[in-house]
Design a protein around this motif. Sequence first.
Motif, PDB file in Angstrom:
ATOM      1  N   ALA A   1      19.044   5.423  79.986  1.00  0.00           N
ATOM      2  CA  ALA A   1      19.738   5.815  78.759  1.00  0.00           C
ATOM      3  C   ALA A   1      18.741   6.292  77.708  1.00  0.00           C
ATOM      4  O   ALA A   1      18.978   7.285  77.009  1.00  0.00           O
ATOM      5  CB  ALA A   1      20.563   4.651  78.228  1.00  0.00           C
ATOM      6  N   THR A   2      17.614   5.578  77.599  1.00  0.00           N
ATOM      7  CA  THR A   2      16.588   5.972  76.635  1.00  0.00           C
ATOM      8  C   THR A   2      16.005   7.334  76.995  1.00  0.00           C
ATOM      9  O   THR A   2      15.854   8.216  76.139  1.00  0.00           O
ATOM     10  CB  THR A   2      15.462   4.926  76.585  1.00  0.00           C
ATOM     11  OG1 THR A   2      16.014   3.664  76.245  1.00  0.00           O
ATOM     12  CG2 THR A   2      14.412   5.315  75.553  1.00  0.00           C
TER      13      THR A   2
ATOM     14  N   LYS B   1      20.267  12.863  84.279  1.00  0.00           N
ATOM     15  CA  LYS B   1      20.100  11.455  84.642  1.00  0.00           C
ATOM     16  C   LYS B   1      19.637  11.319  86.088  1.00  0.00           C
ATOM     17  O   LYS B   1      18.831  10.446  86.419  1.00  0.00           O
ATOM     18  CB  LYS B   1      21.418  10.698  84.440  1.00  0.00           C
ATOM     19  CG  LYS B   1      21.764  10.449  82.978  1.00  0.00           C
ATOM     20  CD  LYS B   1      22.954   9.527  82.857  1.00  0.00           C
ATOM     21  CE  LYS B   1      23.258   9.217  81.389  1.00  0.00           C
ATOM     22  NZ  LYS B   1      24.393   8.289  81.247  1.00  0.00           N
TER      23      LYS B   1
ATOM     24  N   SER C   1      17.403   9.648  78.729  1.00  0.00           N
ATOM     25  CA  SER C   1      18.422  10.683  78.527  1.00  0.00           C
ATOM     26  C   SER C   1      18.503  11.088  77.061  1.00  0.00           C
ATOM     27  O   SER C   1      18.701  12.262  76.735  1.00  0.00           O
ATOM     28  CB  SER C   1      19.786  10.169  79.003  1.00  0.00           C
ATOM     29  OG  SER C   1      19.771   9.922  80.383  1.00  0.00           O
ATOM     30  N   SER C   2      18.336  10.099  76.149  1.00  0.00           N
ATOM     31  CA  SER C   2      18.388  10.401  74.715  1.00  0.00           C
ATOM     32  C   SER C   2      17.177  11.199  74.253  1.00  0.00           C
ATOM     33  O   SER C   2      17.264  11.986  73.313  1.00  0.00           O
ATOM     34  CB  SER C   2      18.488   9.102  73.907  1.00  0.00           C
ATOM     35  OG  SER C   2      19.695   8.444  74.175  1.00  0.00           O
ATOM     36  N   THR C   3      16.049  10.965  74.910  1.00  0.00           N
ATOM     37  CA  THR C   3      14.823  11.653  74.486  1.00  0.00           C
ATOM     38  C   THR C   3      14.479  12.846  75.364  1.00  0.00           C
ATOM     39  O   THR C   3      13.477  13.514  75.125  1.00  0.00           O
ATOM     40  CB  THR C   3      13.632  10.673  74.503  1.00  0.00           C
ATOM     41  OG1 THR C   3      13.447  10.190  75.848  1.00  0.00           O
ATOM     42  CG2 THR C   3      13.873   9.508  73.577  1.00  0.00           C
TER      43      THR C   3
ATOM     44  N   ASP D   1      15.636  15.807  75.653  1.00  0.00           N
ATOM     45  CA  ASP D   1      15.548  17.120  75.035  1.00  0.00           C
ATOM     46  C   ASP D   1      14.609  17.140  73.825  1.00  0.00           C
ATOM     47  O   ASP D   1      14.599  18.095  73.058  1.00  0.00           O
ATOM     48  CB  ASP D   1      16.924  17.638  74.636  1.00  0.00           C
ATOM     49  CG  ASP D   1      17.665  16.697  73.703  1.00  0.00           C
ATOM     50  OD1 ASP D   1      17.145  15.597  73.441  1.00  0.00           O
ATOM     51  OD2 ASP D   1      18.762  17.062  73.238  1.00  0.00           O
TER      52      ASP D   1
ATOM     53  N   LEU E   1      16.323  10.977  67.371  1.00  0.00           N
ATOM     54  CA  LEU E   1      16.882  10.873  68.718  1.00  0.00           C
ATOM     55  C   LEU E   1      17.021   9.418  69.162  1.00  0.00           C
ATOM     56  O   LEU E   1      17.952   9.059  69.891  1.00  0.00           O
ATOM     57  CB  LEU E   1      16.002  11.634  69.712  1.00  0.00           C
ATOM     58  CG  LEU E   1      15.948  13.158  69.541  1.00  0.00           C
ATOM     59  CD1 LEU E   1      14.925  13.760  70.494  1.00  0.00           C
ATOM     60  CD2 LEU E   1      17.320  13.782  69.765  1.00  0.00           C
ATOM     61  N   LEU E   2      16.096   8.577  68.727  1.00  0.00           N
ATOM     62  CA  LEU E   2      16.113   7.178  69.132  1.00  0.00           C
ATOM     63  C   LEU E   2      17.049   6.321  68.285  1.00  0.00           C
ATOM     64  O   LEU E   2      17.506   5.262  68.727  1.00  0.00           O
ATOM     65  CB  LEU E   2      14.705   6.588  69.053  1.00  0.00           C
ATOM     66  CG  LEU E   2      13.671   7.136  70.039  1.00  0.00           C
ATOM     67  CD1 LEU E   2      12.295   6.556  69.727  1.00  0.00           C
ATOM     68  CD2 LEU E   2      14.072   6.808  71.476  1.00  0.00           C
ATOM     69  N   GLN E   3      17.325   6.753  67.073  1.00  0.00           N
ATOM     70  CA  GLN E   3      18.055   5.918  66.107  1.00  0.00           C
ATOM     71  C   GLN E   3      19.420   5.435  66.618  1.00  0.00           C
ATOM     72  O   GLN E   3      19.783   4.266  66.403  1.00  0.00           O
ATOM     73  CB  GLN E   3      18.209   6.685  64.789  1.00  0.00           C
ATOM     74  CG  GLN E   3      18.521   5.820  63.585  1.00  0.00           C
ATOM     75  CD  GLN E   3      20.000   5.509  63.464  1.00  0.00           C
ATOM     76  OE1 GLN E   3      20.833   6.315  63.891  1.00  0.00           O
ATOM     77  NE2 GLN E   3      20.323   4.358  62.880  1.00  0.00           N
ATOM     78  N   PRO E   4      20.202   6.256  67.325  1.00  0.00           N
ATOM     79  CA  PRO E   4      21.532   5.765  67.761  1.00  0.00           C
ATOM     80  C   PRO E   4      21.469   4.689  68.833  1.00  0.00           C
ATOM     81  O   PRO E   4      22.476   4.007  69.062  1.00  0.00           O
ATOM     82  CB  PRO E   4      22.200   7.038  68.321  1.00  0.00           C
ATOM     83  CG  PRO E   4      21.437   8.183  67.743  1.00  0.00           C
ATOM     84  CD  PRO E   4      20.028   7.694  67.620  1.00  0.00           C
ATOM     85  N   LEU E   5      20.352   4.503  69.516  1.00  0.00           N
ATOM     86  CA  LEU E   5      20.272   3.541  70.607  1.00  0.00           C
ATOM     87  C   LEU E   5      20.161   2.117  70.069  1.00  0.00           C
ATOM     88  O   LEU E   5      19.286   1.825  69.256  1.00  0.00           O
ATOM     89  CB  LEU E   5      19.062   3.839  71.490  1.00  0.00           C
ATOM     90  CG  LEU E   5      19.081   5.157  72.260  1.00  0.00           C
ATOM     91  CD1 LEU E   5      17.755   5.358  72.984  1.00  0.00           C
ATOM     92  CD2 LEU E   5      20.240   5.205  73.239  1.00  0.00           C
TER      93      LEU E   5
END
Length: 500
Positions: free
Chosen positions: A355-356, A490, A358-360, A362, A343-347
């Motif tokens: 943004a962080t 968000k 929101s990525s984590t 779920d 989940l973190l890799q694309p950031l």
Amino acid sequence: MSVEREDGFCLPPIPSSKSFDTDPKVWDLVIVGAGVAGSALAYAQAKDGRRVLLLERDLTQPDRIVGELLQPGGYLMLKRLGLSECTDEIDSQKVYGYALFKNKSHSVVKYPMDGYTSDVAGRSFHHGRFVQKLRIAASKAPNITIRQGLVKRLLNGSGDEWQEGQPISGVTYKAEDGVDRVALAHLTIVCDGMYSNLRKSLSEPQIHHPSYFVGIILRGVNLPYPNHGHVVLAKPSPILFYPIGTSEVRCLVDVPGEKLPADLPAYLRETVAPEVPEQLRSAFLHALDSGAQIRTMQNKQMYSTPLHQPGALLLGDAFNMRHPLTGGGMTVALSDCKLLCDLLQPLPSFSDPIATASSTADFYIKRKPMCATINTLANALYKVFCYTGDKAHEEMRQACFDYLSLGGIYSSGPISLLSGLNPKPSVLVMHFFMVALYGCGRLMTPRPTLHGLWMAILLLIGASRIIFPIIYAEGIAAVFLPWLATKPTKAMLRVSSFQA
């Protein structure tokens, strides 16, 4: 200076950085706890180029009586994280399945390894050796700083003590020099184990204490089935045997309840020893008579409702525990690490907390089907395997043993769940009630009777009372319909007082 264990096994020390003048103003991640989850996550994140501060209150080699069996699914996650070598050179033993014992009967069930390489088997070892190897691997990765220190509190965006409703921007910890220091980070991961003092800030835990494990090491004994775990369906509760070294076997005796017997050695001799299979009984008694160290640990079951605090996540035993009967804890921890890394890799960075988050957001949803399957299996099997004296429950207990002894899909299905290779909730529920129906069928043969019908009804009621409360506690929708679960938006994650 190396860390010398009672068994004479040495591991090199973990280098703890005491230099503070080169710290970045803000770390990408601060990870609290350098156990299985923390060390693995730190290593994986450093490989992705993140600047990581890994904090651990005690960097000496741990010495525990649980966390000594890594299921094949956990080993597979270890490989995917690039850490499979951490089971090498610690005298770890490959494990290929289980031997089950009940009364004078026994059966062997193998892990379903079709489609996997030969090295994807279970691994058993001294827990401390494995953790220390993970720490050593993390210490050698670029971008990681490891420090010994006691984390005292979470911090907000201003560097003050965190309060509910504020973003989390790091921690305060007491370093080895006795000075309280501040570590600011874009993301704080709390995985400081079963005794976490930070979990209530990030979750609403429900903790239960079903039993104790009493641990003894048997030396120089050969298990009836080498490279297998041995599970004894004893009275009043299960006994486990499994190799943790070339010439060492761990015995774990489950003692139900919230208190240990006043005279534990007498309990082991008089109540437990008669339940131990004959092949191992003399070795068990010899260990007691020769003064082998008897160690205890209270088992915990913990369900947690996560509190989505921007800037922080909860991992490992700090967040979720199940009865350790099936050895699923490290599988869940490593699976969570791999999921979080994905989940973190694309950031490109974690500097934008919304943004962080929101990525984590779920993360807790996506982990649920897998972890809930392992949790439910462990907690349900423990209740089934314990002897209660109730006739209907004993029928369920016997049916479970006989069902697994049938082989084929009847053993491969449940063992694929236990191994973490196929952790699907639907498969778990299907096999659990197939066991119950199998038990009902036995009660109705060779011909139905009123007594047999009544016992079958009681068996089904008992089975339902075991599994449904566990699934309810995990969350029915989250387990079976995760795509319907609501994740924080968000707007929910945005905190008015946030300071970047």
